[in-house]
Design a protein around this motif. Sequence first.
Motif, PDB file in Angstrom:
ATOM      1  N   VAL A 144       0.840  -1.200   0.000  1.00  0.00           N
ATOM      2  CA  VAL A 144       0.000   0.000   0.000  1.00  0.00           C
ATOM      3  C   VAL A 144       0.873   1.246   0.000  1.00  0.00           C
ATOM      4  CG1 VAL A 144      -1.657   1.345   1.369  1.00  0.00           C
ATOM      5  CG2 VAL A 144      -2.007  -1.105   1.057  1.00  0.00           C
ATOM      6  N   LYS A 145       1.881   1.267   0.845  1.00  0.00           N
ATOM      7  CA  LYS A 145       2.773   2.435   0.913  1.00  0.00           C
ATOM      8  C   LYS A 145       3.496   2.656  -0.411  1.00  0.00           C
ATOM      9  CE  LYS A 145       3.948   2.056   5.799  1.00  0.00           C
ATOM     10  NZ  LYS A 145       5.060   1.755   6.720  1.00  0.00           N
ATOM     11  N   LYS A 146       4.024   1.585  -1.006  1.00  0.00           N
ATOM     12  CA  LYS A 146       4.816   1.735  -2.229  1.00  0.00           C
ATOM     13  C   LYS A 146       3.984   2.103  -3.445  1.00  0.00           C
ATOM     14  CE  LYS A 146       8.840  -1.037  -1.166  1.00  0.00           C
ATOM     15  NZ  LYS A 146       9.604  -2.236  -1.485  1.00  0.00           N
ATOM     16  N   THR A 147       2.746   1.658  -3.508  1.00  0.00           N
ATOM     17  CA  THR A 147       1.930   1.942  -4.690  1.00  0.00           C
ATOM     18  C   THR A 147       1.142   3.232  -4.570  1.00  0.00           C
ATOM     19  OG1 THR A 147       0.051   0.627  -3.912  1.00  0.00           O
ATOM     20  CG2 THR A 147       1.693  -0.492  -5.296  1.00  0.00           C
TER      21      THR A 147
ATOM     22  N   GLN B 249       2.253   8.967  -3.278  1.00  0.00           N
ATOM     23  CA  GLN B 249       3.369   9.663  -2.644  1.00  0.00           C
ATOM     24  C   GLN B 249       4.637   8.812  -2.586  1.00  0.00           C
ATOM     25  OE1 GLN B 249       0.452   9.033  -1.081  1.00  0.00           O
ATOM     26  NE2 GLN B 249      -0.572  10.994  -1.121  1.00  0.00           N
ATOM     27  N   GLN B 250       4.569   7.562  -2.878  1.00  0.00           N
ATOM     28  CA  GLN B 250       5.714   6.673  -2.703  1.00  0.00           C
ATOM     29  C   GLN B 250       6.296   6.256  -4.051  1.00  0.00           C
ATOM     30  OE1 GLN B 250       7.001   6.001   0.331  1.00  0.00           O
ATOM     31  NE2 GLN B 250       5.492   7.395   1.184  1.00  0.00           N
ATOM     32  N   LYS B 251       6.803   5.023  -4.137  1.00  0.00           N
ATOM     33  CA  LYS B 251       7.490   4.541  -5.337  1.00  0.00           C
ATOM     34  C   LYS B 251       6.754   3.343  -5.931  1.00  0.00           C
ATOM     35  CE  LYS B 251      11.688   5.997  -3.178  1.00  0.00           C
ATOM     36  NZ  LYS B 251      12.660   5.633  -2.221  1.00  0.00           N
ATOM     37  N   PRO B 252       5.747   3.568  -6.789  1.00  0.00           N
ATOM     38  CA  PRO B 252       4.986   2.444  -7.333  1.00  0.00           C
ATOM     39  C   PRO B 252       5.814   1.513  -8.204  1.00  0.00           C
ATOM     40  CG  PRO B 252       4.329   4.490  -8.380  1.00  0.00           C
ATOM     41  CD  PRO B 252       5.268   4.843  -7.268  1.00  0.00           C
ATOM     42  N   ASP B 253       6.918   2.005  -8.789  1.00  0.00           N
ATOM     43  CA  ASP B 253       7.737   1.156  -9.648  1.00  0.00           C
ATOM     44  C   ASP B 253       8.429   0.045  -8.870  1.00  0.00           C
ATOM     45  OD1 ASP B 253       6.989   2.751 -11.728  1.00  0.00           O
ATOM     46  OD2 ASP B 253       8.789   3.989 -11.658  1.00  0.00           O
ATOM     47  N   GLU B 254       8.616   0.225  -7.555  1.00  0.00           N
ATOM     48  CA  GLU B 254       9.289  -0.777  -6.745  1.00  0.00           C
ATOM     49  C   GLU B 254       8.332  -1.876  -6.276  1.00  0.00           C
ATOM     50  OE1 GLU B 254      11.336   1.017  -3.499  1.00  0.00           O
ATOM     51  OE2 GLU B 254      12.503   2.351  -4.788  1.00  0.00           O
ATOM     52  N   ALA B 255       7.046  -1.669  -6.387  1.00  0.00           N
ATOM     53  CA  ALA B 255       6.062  -2.637  -5.919  1.00  0.00           C
ATOM     54  C   ALA B 255       5.530  -3.440  -7.102  1.00  0.00           C
ATOM     55  CB  ALA B 255       4.912  -1.917  -5.227  1.00  0.00           C
TER      56      ALA B 255
END
Length: 146
Positions: free
Chosen positions: A78-81, A84-90
Amino acid sequence: MATGDSLAANRFSIQFGKFIAETVPGVTGLPLSSEALEAKQVDADGSLLIRKPAGAPQLNEITIRRGMDKSAAFTEWVKKTSAQQKPDEANPDLTIAAFDGQDTPVKRFHLTNAFACRWEGGQLDASASEMAKETVTISYEDLTIE
């Protein structure tokens, strides 16, 4: 299951690939929709023909209810996607699996390019005798039902 019987699903899980990240008490939504277009034409006899072809797919949303911070893996997703975060890492794809009373998977819903678009904490009340719950709204581009 006999033909015409309804599906009884008592348990739902969130999966990343074959890994079950969390079991949740409920999921609402699971729509698959696209824009409806209208095309008007006139045939050789002069009659009006109206066609409604499917247009571009729309972002759809589901809502997952869960115990507050129940699964670290799902919370991290949830945090990564989130925006505000980094969706490419999830991993942007996830699966919702429905299980019957014997823990047999009876249906799977594969969400493609999914991301958390809203998180809402539950009511935090020290005098309440209920578990703290949260809801996560997830947008996705495509739904495949298995």
